[in-house]
Design an enzyme around this catalytic site. Sequence first.
Site, short mmCIF file in Angstrom:
data_model
loop_
_atom_site.label_atom_id
_atom_site.label_comp_id
_atom_site.label_asym_id
_atom_site.label_seq_id
_atom_site.Cartn_x
_atom_site.Cartn_y
_atom_site.Cartn_z
N GLU A 12 42.06 45.77 41.39
CA GLU A 12 42.80 45.36 40.19
C GLU A 12 41.90 44.75 39.11
O GLU A 12 42.36 43.97 38.29
CB GLU A 12 43.88 44.35 40.57
N HIS A 46 43.99 35.95 38.43
CA HIS A 46 45.13 36.75 38.88
C HIS A 46 45.46 36.35 40.31
O HIS A 46 44.57 36.32 41.17
CB HIS A 46 44.82 38.24 38.83
N HIS A 94 55.14 41.00 42.21
CA HIS A 94 53.71 41.07 42.50
C HIS A 94 53.04 39.70 42.39
O HIS A 94 52.57 39.16 43.39
CB HIS A 94 53.08 42.08 41.53
MN MN Z 1 47.51 41.53 42.68
#
Ligand code: MN
Length: 237
Positions: free
Chosen positions: A77, A96, A168
């Site tokens: 990612e 993140h 998520h």
């Molecule tokens: Mn993630």
Amino acid sequence: MKIPDQARAILVTANHILAAQGVFDGFGHVSLRAPDDPETFLISRSRAPQLIEPDDIMRLDFDGAPVGDKGMKPYLERYIHGRIYATRPDVGAIVHSHSASVIPFGVVADVPLRPIYHMAGFLNEAVPIFEISDCAGPNCDMLIRDNDLGTALAQELGDSTMILMRGHGSTVVGPDLKAAVFHAIYAEMNARLQLQAQALGTPRFLTSGEASAAAKTNAAQIDRAWELWALDVDSQS
Ligand code: MN
């Protein structure tokens, strides 16, 4: 191009702090706009945050391609980071994560995440929610696994400090690494407290004026928290 030792060290500390504070588990990543080349960023290779060492730090360009260090496997990612740096010159660092208390606010759009106390004054503006199925269709694995998805996420983030990613996790930014880590930790804390307050009744949130005044005060005091968090992780290593 050689990666400065000081940048490697502070990124390792940031990873260990975020793991120790419950923002990261085996997953999650934090990056730093490279001080010696601001058109690139620094981030660990794909590894559990608590285990990251200085030699794991690699340099990527804003399309997520490794610069040097080509033998190391980058995070799937990484496009989250590159596309935000490309569109937000004010952003110096990005976190993140899948921190647990934040997840409910990404899936219940009619209960917005708002500043429940002064430590989260940075949540003053409405926190956008990224709906990945709008870009990736109905059967995606929820991950930001290419530049198109990264660009869509960066667009939805706009000028905000935080974006929720439905089903998520979330991504927060800051002008520098300590600020981004501070935002990630207190976003998780605020979410937990807001869930508790809303179980009791209808919370009275900070007003917009209170939130912005508190955010300004906090921004000047981040070193105080960082020093403590870093002491905790350094004493374990
Ligand atoms: Mn993630």
